[in-house]
Design an enzyme around this catalytic site. Structure first.
Site, PDB file in Angstrom:
ATOM      1  N   THR A  10       0.832  -1.210   0.000  1.00 59.17           N
ATOM      2  CA  THR A  10       0.000   0.000   0.000  1.00 59.17           C
ATOM      3  C   THR A  10       0.862   1.254   0.000  1.00 59.17           C
ATOM      4  O   THR A  10       2.039   1.228   0.351  1.00 59.17           O
ATOM      5  CB  THR A  10      -0.951   0.021   1.218  1.00 59.17           C
ATOM      6  OG1 THR A  10      -0.180   0.062   2.422  1.00 59.17           O
ATOM      7  CG2 THR A  10      -1.861  -1.192   1.229  1.00 59.17           C
ATOM      8  N   ASP A  11       0.250   2.359  -0.387  1.00 64.43           N
ATOM      9  CA  ASP A  11       0.965   3.635  -0.413  1.00 64.43           C
ATOM     10  C   ASP A  11       0.479   4.518   0.739  1.00 64.43           C
ATOM     11  O   ASP A  11      -0.293   4.089   1.594  1.00 64.43           O
ATOM     12  CB  ASP A  11       0.805   4.324  -1.772  1.00 64.43           C
ATOM     13  CG  ASP A  11      -0.647   4.647  -2.115  1.00 64.43           C
ATOM     14  OD1 ASP A  11      -1.510   4.675  -1.199  1.00 64.43           O
ATOM     15  OD2 ASP A  11      -0.923   4.882  -3.302  1.00 64.43           O
ATOM     16  N   ARG A  12       0.917   5.742   0.755  1.00 70.22           N
ATOM     17  CA  ARG A  12       0.578   6.664   1.840  1.00 70.22           C
ATOM     18  C   ARG A  12      -0.928   6.931   1.925  1.00 70.22           C
ATOM     19  O   ARG A  12      -1.452   7.260   2.978  1.00 70.22           O
ATOM     20  CB  ARG A  12       1.337   7.983   1.648  1.00 70.22           C
ATOM     21  CG  ARG A  12       1.186   8.901   2.823  1.00 70.22           C
ATOM     22  CD  ARG A  12       2.121  10.061   2.716  1.00 70.22           C
ATOM     23  NE  ARG A  12       1.910  10.927   3.874  1.00 70.22           N
ATOM     24  CZ  ARG A  12       2.448  12.093   4.018  1.00 70.22           C
ATOM     25  NH1 ARG A  12       3.259  12.559   3.101  1.00 70.22           N
ATOM     26  NH2 ARG A  12       2.205  12.807   5.077  1.00 70.22           N
TER      27      ARG A  12
ATOM     28  N   GLY B 275      -3.068   4.653   1.626  1.00 75.54           N
ATOM     29  CA  GLY B 275      -3.686   3.454   2.167  1.00 75.54           C
ATOM     30  C   GLY B 275      -4.257   2.512   1.124  1.00 75.54           C
ATOM     31  O   GLY B 275      -4.990   1.590   1.469  1.00 75.54           O
ATOM     32  N   ILE B 276      -3.921   2.752  -0.143  1.00 79.62           N
ATOM     33  CA  ILE B 276      -4.407   1.860  -1.189  1.00 79.62           C
ATOM     34  C   ILE B 276      -3.228   1.140  -1.844  1.00 79.62           C
ATOM     35  O   ILE B 276      -2.077   1.564  -1.727  1.00 79.62           O
ATOM     36  CB  ILE B 276      -5.235   2.619  -2.255  1.00 79.62           C
ATOM     37  CG1 ILE B 276      -4.398   3.679  -2.966  1.00 79.62           C
ATOM     38  CG2 ILE B 276      -6.479   3.237  -1.634  1.00 79.62           C
ATOM     39  CD1 ILE B 276      -5.103   4.348  -4.133  1.00 79.62           C
TER      40      ILE B 276
END
Length: 141
Positions: free
Chosen positions: A14-16, A18-19
């Protein structure tokens, strides 16, 4: 033939926001291809041992809805095209229990000689494998 692979999203994917980061989808596609080859009775490692490789020459991915940490995903992989020089896989990723995909994609590969990396004509070189793979193709939707 359509194979199904369960993927559980890891935090590192995930990225910052949240996905799931877009760079993970081609990796998941590879997991699906590996499962597909194993289920058809010819694991990719065995194909390589027989002197055949399938390098990626094109990848397409359509992002419909995001996936998040700990989502359980069902990846469906199918063979869209087999000709003497190429093969193309199609992918659909669903959140577990849902009936609409959150991602669709495809990858296009060449048949090459494992030693020289030069393109080969699978139909001429390995007609039995070519015929088997042609029977596994699923029509494009």
């Amino acid at each position: 033939m359509i194979t199904k692979t369960r993927i559980v999203v890891r935090y590192a994917e995930t990225d910052r926001m949240g996905i799931v980061h877009h760079s993970n989808y081609p990796i998941w596609y590879e997991v699906g291809r590996t499962d597909f080859c194993r289920e058809m009775g010819l694991p990719y490692s065995q194909m390589e041992a027989q002197g055949i490789m399938t390098p990626l020459i094109e990848v397409n991915s359509r992002f419909i809805k995001p996936a998040q940490y700990e989502d359980e995903l069902d990846l469906r992989t199918r063979l869209l095209l087999v000709d003497g020089m190429r093969l193309k896989f199609g992918y659909e990723i669903y959140k577990a229990g849902e009936d609409k995909p959150i991602n669709t994609g495809s990858t296009l590969h060449l048949w090459v000689d494992a030693k020289t990396f030069r393109p080969i004509n699978l139909k001429a070189l390995r007609p039995e494998l070519y015929a088997q793979m042609r029977t596994l193709m699923e029509p494009d939707k």
